[in-house]
Design a protein around this motif. Structure first.
Motif, PDB file in Angstrom:
ATOM      1  N   HIS A   1      43.713  64.052 -19.434  1.00  0.00           N
ATOM      2  CA  HIS A   1      44.201  65.292 -18.831  1.00  0.00           C
ATOM      3  C   HIS A   1      45.072  66.061 -19.817  1.00  0.00           C
ATOM      4  CE1 HIS A   1      45.705  68.114 -15.885  1.00  0.00           C
ATOM      5  NE2 HIS A   1      46.938  67.792 -16.239  1.00  0.00           N
ATOM      6  N   GLU A   2      45.982  65.366 -20.483  1.00  0.00           N
ATOM      7  CA  GLU A   2      46.857  66.004 -21.469  1.00  0.00           C
ATOM      8  C   GLU A   2      46.031  66.632 -22.589  1.00  0.00           C
ATOM      9  OE1 GLU A   2      50.252  66.409 -21.536  1.00  0.00           O
ATOM     10  OE2 GLU A   2      50.380  65.524 -19.550  1.00  0.00           O
ATOM     11  N   LEU A   3      45.005  65.936 -23.048  1.00  0.00           N
ATOM     12  CA  LEU A   3      44.134  66.480 -24.105  1.00  0.00           C
ATOM     13  C   LEU A   3      43.430  67.742 -23.632  1.00  0.00           C
ATOM     14  CD1 LEU A   3      42.533  63.292 -25.678  1.00  0.00           C
ATOM     15  CD2 LEU A   3      43.838  65.050 -26.879  1.00  0.00           C
TER      16      LEU A   3
ATOM     17  N   THR B   1      60.394  52.249 -37.867  1.00  0.00           N
ATOM     18  CA  THR B   1      60.432  53.697 -38.007  1.00  0.00           C
ATOM     19  C   THR B   1      59.223  54.275 -37.309  1.00  0.00           C
ATOM     20  OG1 THR B   1      59.231  53.654 -40.077  1.00  0.00           O
ATOM     21  CG2 THR B   1      61.645  53.621 -40.206  1.00  0.00           C
ATOM     22  N   SER B   2      59.449  55.322 -36.572  1.00  0.00           N
ATOM     23  CA  SER B   2      58.326  55.956 -35.891  1.00  0.00           C
ATOM     24  C   SER B   2      57.865  57.137 -36.725  1.00  0.00           C
ATOM     25  CB  SER B   2      58.728  56.410 -34.489  1.00  0.00           C
ATOM     26  OG  SER B   2      59.727  57.390 -34.576  1.00  0.00           O
ATOM     27  N   SER B   3      56.575  57.348 -36.694  1.00  0.00           N
ATOM     28  CA  SER B   3      56.043  58.472 -37.457  1.00  0.00           C
ATOM     29  C   SER B   3      56.404  59.756 -36.725  1.00  0.00           C
ATOM     30  CB  SER B   3      54.525  58.349 -37.610  1.00  0.00           C
ATOM     31  OG  SER B   3      53.912  58.361 -36.348  1.00  0.00           O
ATOM     32  N   PRO B   4      56.688  60.797 -37.464  1.00  0.00           N
ATOM     33  CA  PRO B   4      57.058  62.049 -36.817  1.00  0.00           C
ATOM     34  C   PRO B   4      55.865  62.596 -36.043  1.00  0.00           C
ATOM     35  CG  PRO B   4      56.812  62.370 -39.183  1.00  0.00           C
ATOM     36  CD  PRO B   4      56.671  60.899 -38.902  1.00  0.00           C
ATOM     37  N   ALA B   5      56.163  63.233 -34.926  1.00  0.00           N
ATOM     38  CA  ALA B   5      55.103  63.830 -34.117  1.00  0.00           C
ATOM     39  C   ALA B   5      54.440  64.942 -34.923  1.00  0.00           C
ATOM     40  CB  ALA B   5      55.687  64.404 -32.830  1.00  0.00           C
ATOM     41  N   LYS B   6      53.135  64.995 -34.796  1.00  0.00           N
ATOM     42  CA  LYS B   6      52.393  66.036 -35.498  1.00  0.00           C
ATOM     43  C   LYS B   6      52.703  67.370 -34.834  1.00  0.00           C
ATOM     44  CE  LYS B   6      47.770  67.668 -36.403  1.00  0.00           C
ATOM     45  NZ  LYS B   6      46.403  67.595 -35.976  1.00  0.00           N
ATOM     46  N   LYS B   7      53.237  68.254 -35.578  1.00  0.00           N
ATOM     47  CA  LYS B   7      53.606  69.562 -35.058  1.00  0.00           C
ATOM     48  C   LYS B   7      52.628  70.601 -35.577  1.00  0.00           C
ATOM     49  CE  LYS B   7      57.672  68.437 -33.292  1.00  0.00           C
ATOM     50  NZ  LYS B   7      57.697  68.010 -31.968  1.00  0.00           N
TER      51      LYS B   7
ATOM     52  N   ALA C   1      53.738  66.580 -28.813  1.00  0.00           N
ATOM     53  CA  ALA C   1      54.751  65.514 -28.876  1.00  0.00           C
ATOM     54  C   ALA C   1      54.541  64.506 -27.753  1.00  0.00           C
ATOM     55  CB  ALA C   1      56.149  66.111 -28.809  1.00  0.00           C
ATOM     56  N   GLU C   2      54.254  65.003 -26.534  1.00  0.00           N
ATOM     57  CA  GLU C   2      53.992  64.109 -25.403  1.00  0.00           C
ATOM     58  C   GLU C   2      52.757  63.257 -25.656  1.00  0.00           C
ATOM     59  OE1 GLU C   2      53.774  65.950 -21.532  1.00  0.00           O
ATOM     60  OE2 GLU C   2      55.525  67.188 -21.971  1.00  0.00           O
ATOM     61  N   LEU C   3      51.717  63.890 -26.139  1.00  0.00           N
ATOM     62  CA  LEU C   3      50.464  63.176 -26.393  1.00  0.00           C
ATOM     63  C   LEU C   3      50.659  62.138 -27.490  1.00  0.00           C
ATOM     64  CD1 LEU C   3      47.542  63.009 -25.503  1.00  0.00           C
ATOM     65  CD2 LEU C   3      46.977  64.677 -27.248  1.00  0.00           C
ATOM     66  N   ASP C   4      51.445  62.487 -28.503  1.00  0.00           N
ATOM     67  CA  ASP C   4      51.742  61.528 -29.565  1.00  0.00           C
ATOM     68  C   ASP C   4      52.424  60.300 -28.971  1.00  0.00           C
ATOM     69  OD1 ASP C   4      51.832  60.783 -32.386  1.00  0.00           O
ATOM     70  OD2 ASP C   4      54.012  61.070 -32.196  1.00  0.00           O
ATOM     71  N   GLY C   5      53.347  60.526 -28.046  1.00  0.00           N
ATOM     72  CA  GLY C   5      54.020  59.413 -27.374  1.00  0.00           C
ATOM     73  C   GLY C   5      53.055  58.589 -26.542  1.00  0.00           C
TER      74      GLY C   5
END
Length: 152
Positions: free
Chosen positions: A91-93, A2-8, A62-66
């Motif tokens: 860069h994303e950060l 199970t993957s943890s949900p992305a922090k929104k 979501a991208e950064l979480d991935g």
């Protein structure tokens, strides 16, 4: 697995109190008071920018979480791959933090409109000027204070 949900980050709702009357907002002595139409246009632009920035922040989180989840320990990757992944994450950060700052500035501008302090320089207390605010609605400093800040 199970993957943890992305922090929104849920879009922060600004207080829904009525905005100050357009005529009550600060203007320079050589400018006419804000009209209700100008204020509505300004609010529309700020709210549109806010929606866009909130969507960008949610997508980037979501991208950064991935990226963080898939980064692994670098096993089996050469140094170039690890470096590229690290660069992409940094860069994303950076972009994400910039969007979060923009979102905070928009919320601050909306709050200042609501409390009637919009248009007043946060440094010297003088009017910022309608033209500057129409060009850059998130401005919190008059031109002389902004120029002084940038020289530092």
């Amino acid at each position: 697995m199970t993957s943890s949900p992305a922090k929104k980050t849920a879009p922060k709702k600004t207080a829904k109190k009525a905005p100050a009357a357009a005529e009550a907002l600060v203007v320079k002595s050589d400018e006419e008071a804000w009209t209700p139409g100008e204020l509505d246009e300004l609010l529309g632009e700020l709210n549109e920018q806010r929606e866009h920035s909130a969507a960008v922040v949610a997508e980037m989180e979501a991208e950064l979480d991935g990226l963080m989840r898939d980064s692994g320990d670098g096993a089996g990757l050469d140094q170039a791959d690890v470096g590229a992944t690290s660069f992409e994450r940094d860069h994303e950060l950076s972009v994400l933090n910039s969007e979060r700052d923009k979102l905070a500035q928009i919320d601050r501008a909306l709050g200042r409109i609501a409390d009637g302090s919009y248009g007043q320089c946060e440094s010297c207390g003088q009017p910022i000027g309608k033209l500057r605010l129409m060009a850059f609605p998130r401005a919190t400093l008059c031109m002389p204070c902004k120029q002084r800040e940038e020289r530092r």
